[in-house]
Enzyme design. Structure first.
Site, PDB file in Angstrom:
ATOM      1  N   LYS A   1      -9.027 -11.207  12.160  1.00 15.05           N
ATOM      2  CA  LYS A   1      -9.011 -10.956  10.787  1.00 15.05           C
ATOM      3  C   LYS A   1      -9.205 -12.414  10.147  1.00 15.05           C
ATOM      4  CE  LYS A   1      -6.824  -8.650   6.814  1.00 15.05           C
ATOM      5  NZ  LYS A   1      -5.626  -7.495   6.701  1.00 15.05           N
TER       6      LYS A   1
ATOM      7  N   SER B   1      -6.684  -3.528   4.499  1.00 17.18           N
ATOM      8  CA  SER B   1      -7.602  -4.452   4.270  1.00 17.18           C
ATOM      9  C   SER B   1      -8.338  -4.979   5.604  1.00 17.18           C
ATOM     10  CB  SER B   1      -6.583  -5.490   3.435  1.00 17.18           C
ATOM     11  OG  SER B   1      -5.642  -5.955   4.671  1.00 17.18           O
TER      12      SER B   1
ATOM     13  N   SER C   1      -2.484  -1.824   6.253  1.00 15.71           N
ATOM     14  CA  SER C   1      -3.851  -2.412   6.456  1.00 15.71           C
ATOM     15  C   SER C   1      -4.500  -2.651   7.878  1.00 15.71           C
ATOM     16  CB  SER C   1      -3.819  -4.032   5.773  1.00 15.71           C
ATOM     17  OG  SER C   1      -3.840  -4.017   4.400  1.00 15.71           O
TER      18      SER C   1
END
Lengths: 496, 491
Positions: free
Chosen positions: B78, B153, B177
């Site tokens: 990420k 996210s 997330s």
């Protein structure tokens, strides 16, 4: 102190004393002498090339986290215990949020709701009266960086950021609003600085900013309970400036109140050159720092063991040392006060006394010649060229008659200039005391015969003239004659 | 064989036996990316050159007999984890070209294993969002239905795993997330206990809630990846010095006798019927495997979202103060003075959702409002934690849907932030309390969209979480299904 409006009359001073009570509280920021910063391992050494003592953590790079330097807690604990604070077993770091280019994270890690130490005091003495000034709290925090501005201040000029100082550990020591005069404020600061220096946690240098002071000051009519509106004073970089700024502010606020106007709550900067305080920002421009507990740091738990270890390591503090000097060395209170004004001076004195065990003689020399000379050169005792060993050696030479007290002053001066061994100096400069009786006899003979009138007068009863003859002999021997012998021989001859 | 389709544990064995080289696997993954990334949009930055170089190094190490767990395995990261010298954007314009001068602890661990970096995945800007629609770099699509969101996210990581654009991935979870996009994309996602994985090098959103965790194709892979990144880190004061269990070798422990709690408040209504059906099917499956279930109450959970949307924005408002245009990242051009530079830089550099949360958080911390908001929310957080403590006295795990409904359509909730916030209703409490949670595939809706089952465990009891998830997975095949992206495959 003169009147602000006319600059001549002294009327205002009377008004202050009669009608208003002055309320002062001080906030001191002291830089701690740890080797590394409070939340990273960067060096705290002053004066390096800009931004060389930095790392991602103190630069506030995205993703970094603070790790508390245990040494900082140790140092802060020392101070807390030395000023008789209660130590919090559970304290927290908090974020103080504001924007400024010298603050890379956009917040300063400090302590807010749960500080490390609270409810202590510092003892001050003014006009012979002792008083305890409360210490409301002591907390740890990180210092900010420095901005360097382009002097031109043109449209295309830049400001530069140096983050070497960012993360240098500070403690903030907040007094209770219990200070009543500028003198008390100054005494409080001097004593506090002395304690920090004795603890070896802060060098106490006000000019370089390692010991900084802000003041809150307000006035209220005597007898009134409610506090008046206060102003906060900043930018006072010496004890003298703190005192001057407070004196000025008292006059300024008194004038305002006398006019029936109201003091505005604001932050004011002391301008030492002009001798005035100037408004910096008002209450409405005051920051809302939005303090909240820093989630990156766990609560600081301090158990009794930790506290006791630190307590056990505390050195003798200025007051204890002063009392001991009076008791142990039998020196007057004033001497003890001066000799313990810094730890290094006290150490110097004690080492000298150890080598030459006549405390009062040593005290006279240290407080006399030595301090006078250092002060003249604006030097610290640490940089004194005359070591305790040489001072003691010289005092011994006076005691055993090798040199005269008078010549000793010359020897001291030579030692101070060269840092040399007094024995060597006496030999090389031919400063040995003249104790040869035949030689002295000869010189005295010469003095007496050259001052026949005075000899007559003496014999007629003007015995005060003895001093005159001694002086003449000293002059003749360039101060080397042993005064005791000179006296003896003179009396022997004149009183015969 | 399509190597990119394989799992970490499958590749481990093949690499060890010399049946395949990391270079081949890595090439296969990048060819897969060439094929499908245009549809999915999972990555912000691809690292093909670095990945292939690393694969060569890994092959050499494996030849020397040192394949340890992740060596030679292509992983996606990420884009909020700092990798030295590699662009790390957090999905934000304000860090569009920012390159960190250091490696985060988790990245260092992966580098130590010589796992292969595939690229940095897309995410909601600064991890603020539940759909990966707030990224400055565009929307990530759900591989199961390209008209739908991947969740957020960590939407980029979840969809990259689902679309086989990597073998496994790391995400971060502040309020769901990892788990929520894992559920939407039909993969496994685990949020570790707060303090289990170092946050050093994870760009902070809400420091007291953030945790890094794995997104993988199955539970075994999840255990492997979790083992690699777990452990105490002196650089993170909030990481905890508790020994890391052997998550992989304890996976097939018998779950009979395990007590599973069903929080009644979570099933009180508002759950999509397909989701409810499959979650109850999962309960029955676990019961068949020997676990017992009982209803429990988490009475303060209804306040979790409210407390979360005070605490997280409050911390974020402070964490994001450093993006001021002074030191790094975006700076507005020709500002008039310092204040104008701050205002312009932040107005232009941050997107709407980030600005909304900065303002919410700033307000919640302001003088005069602190007690009513931040302090109250912290108190609620304590009450929620007590509910969980009580529940864990009578059960070993809690079971809930990961999300109330399957993935929604792109743009469906962007106009209504509150609707968006409520998608995290089942995942947020674990962050407030700090406990671990996992989402595993447990079914598919009528529309063919994945459904996720959430299991929550006690602090530092990831092992039990993984055992239950693994037992469930061994007796179901949801994790084996693949999205049909290949239909439009060019090569």
């Amino acid at each position: 102190m003169e009147c602000v409006s006319c600059g001549k009359c002294f009327q205002l001073e009377r008004v202050i004393n009669v009608e208003f009570e002055v309320i002062i509280g001080l906030e001191v920021h002291a830089q701690l002498l740890t080797k590394s910063k409070i939340f990273c391992s960067c060096s705290t050494v002053f004066g390096a090339e800009p931004n060389t003592h930095t790392c991602p953590v103190c630069l506030g790079m995205p993703g970094v986290l603070p790790v508390l330097n245990r040494k900082v807690v140790d140092f802060a604990l020392r101070v807390g215990l030395a000023v008789h604070c209660e130590i919090a077993h559970y304290s927290r770091f908090a974020r103080k949020n504001y924007f400024y280019p010298d603050l890379p994270k956009g917040y300063q890690i400090s302590q807010y709701e749960l500080p490390l130490a609270e409810h202590g005091y510092v003892e001050v003495t003014t006009n012979g009266k002792s008083k305890r000034i409360g210490v409301a709290r002591i907390h740890m925090e990180e210092d900010a960086g420095k901005l360097l501005h382009d002097e031109r201040m043109e449209a295309d000029s830049y400001s530069y950021v140096d983050l070497n100082r960012t993360g240098v550990p500070l403690i903030e020591i907040v007094s209770e609003p219990e200070i009543r005069t500028p003198e008390e404020a100054s005494e409080y600061l001097k004593n506090l600085r002395g304690i920090l220096q004795y603890l070896e946690v802060c060098d106490g240098n006000m000019e370089e900013g390692s010991f900084r002071c802000d003041a809150n000051i307000s006035l209220r009519p005597v007898g009134q309970q409610r506090l008046g509106t206060r102003t906060e004073l900043k930018n006072m970089n010496s004890f003298k400036n703190v005192q001057r700024a407070l004196e000025y502010e008292i006059r300024r606020q008194t004038n305002i109140l006398d006019d029936g106007s109201e003091v505005i709550q604001e932050t004011r900067l002391w301008d030492a050159a002009k001798g005035v305080t100037l408004s910096m920002r008002g209450k409405e421009e005051a920051h809302d720092y939005r303090y909240f507990p820093d989630p990156d740091l766990v609560p600081l738990i301090i158990d009794d063991d930790w506290i006791e270890v630190v307590r056990g390591s505390l050195p003798e503090l200025p007051q204890e040392k002063r009392d001991r000097f009076i008791k142990e060395y039998q020196v007057p209170e004033y001497d003890a006060e001066v000799l313990t004004s810094s730890k290094s001076l006290a150490d110097y004195y004690e080492e000298s006394v150890r080598l030459f065990p006549s405390p009062k003689v040593v005290s006279n020399w240290v407080m006399g010649e030595l301090l006078r000379r250092l002060k003249g050169d604006d030097r610290d005792i640490e940089d004194c060229p005359v070591t305790p060993r040489y001072l003691a050696k010289m005092l011994k030479m006076i005691e055993d008659g090798t040199i005269s007290g008078k010549i000793a002053k010359t020897v001291f001066e030579e030692m101070y200039l060269s840092g040399e061994d007094p024995e060597k100096l006496v030999r090389e400069k031919d400063l040995l005391q003249l104790t040869d009786e035949e030689e002295l006899d000869r010189i005295i003979e010469k003095v007496l015969s050259g001052n026949a009138t005075e000899v007559e007068d003496y014999k007629k009863g003007k015995s005060k003239l003895l001093g005159f003859f001694v002086g003449q002999v000293m002059k003749e021997t360039k101060g080397k004659a042993n005064p005791k012998l000179v006296n003896e021989i003179l009396r022997g001859r004149l009183d015969r | 064989m399509d190597l990119y389709r394989l799992k970490i544990h499958e590749l481990q064995e093949m690499l060890q036996r010399g049946e395949v080289r990391s270079r081949e696997v890595t090439e296969s993954v990048f060819r897969r990316i060439d094929d499908v990334e245009g549809k999915v949009g999972a990555f912000i930055t691809l690292m093909e050159t670095e990945g292939l170089e690393c694969a060569e190094l890994a092959d050499r190490r494996i030849e020397g007999g040192k394949q340890d767990g992740l060596t030679g395995i292509p992983l996606a990261i990420k884009d909020n984890m700092c990798m030295k010298g590699k662009r790390t954007t957090c999905g934000s314009r304000i860090l569009e070209s920012y390159k960190p001068p250091y490696d985060g602890t988790v990245i260092k661990s992966l580098e130590g294993h010589l796992s292969v970096p595939v690229g940095k995945t897309n995410m909601d800007e600064f991890a603020m969002g539940s759909s990966t629609e707030t990224s400055y770099f565009g929307i990530t699509r759900n591989p199961w239905d390209l008209g739908r969101i991947a969740g957020g996210s960590s939407g980029g990581s979840a969809s990259a795993v689902a679309a086989d654009e990597c073998i496994g991935a790391l995400g971060s979870d502040t309020g769901g997330s990892i788990r929520q996009p894992a559920a939407y994309c039909g993969v496994v996602g685990l949020k570790p206990t707060y303090g289990r994985v170092s946050r050093f090098g994870l760009v902070a959103f809400a420091s007291s809630l953030d945790q890094i965790g794995p997104l993988t194709k199955d539970v075994r892979d999840c255990a492997i990846l979790l083992t690699a990144i777990s452990g105490h880190d002196r650089l993170d004061s909030t990481s905890v010095d508790i020994a890391v269990e052997d998550y992989v070798n304890s996976l097939d422990r018998d779950i009979s006798g395990l007590r599973i709690g069903i929080p009644k408040e979570y099933f009180a209504g508002g759950i999509d019927p397909d989701v409810e059906k499959y979650v109850w099917d999962a309960v029955k499956e676990l019961e068949r495997l020997g676990a017992a279930y009982k209803e429990v109450s988490l009475s303060h959970s209804e306040y979790a979202i409210a407390a979360y949307y005070i605490i997280a924005p409050a911390e974020a408002s402070s964490n994001l103060a450093r993006y001021d245009g002074v030191k790094y990242g975006y700076r507005a051009s020709s500002p008039e003075g310092l204040l104008d530079m701050y205002a312009k830089t932040r107005s232009e550099g941050f997107g709407r959702e980030v600005k909304r949360r900065i303002m919410l958080g700033t307000y919640a911390l302001s003088a005069g409002y602190y007690d009513a908001y931040y302090k109250k929310a912290s108190q609620v957080r304590t009450l929620i934690a007590r509910d969980f403590d009580e529940a864990f006295k009578v059960c070993d795990l809690l079971l809930t849907p990961t999300v109330p409904a399957p993935a929604f359509k792109i743009g469906e909730k962007t106009g209504d932030p509150l609707q968006m916030y409520f998608t995290d209703i089942f995942t947020v409490p674990a962050n407030l309390v700090g406990i671990p949670g996992i989402s595993v595939p447990c079914g598919f809706s009528k529309d063919g969209l994945p459904i996720g089952l959430q299991l929550l465990g006690r602090h530092f009891d990831e092992a039990t979480l993984l055992q239950a998830a693994y037992a469930f997975e061994q007796h179901t095949d949801y994790h084996l299904r693949r999205p049909s992206l290949d239909a439009g495959r060019g090569k």
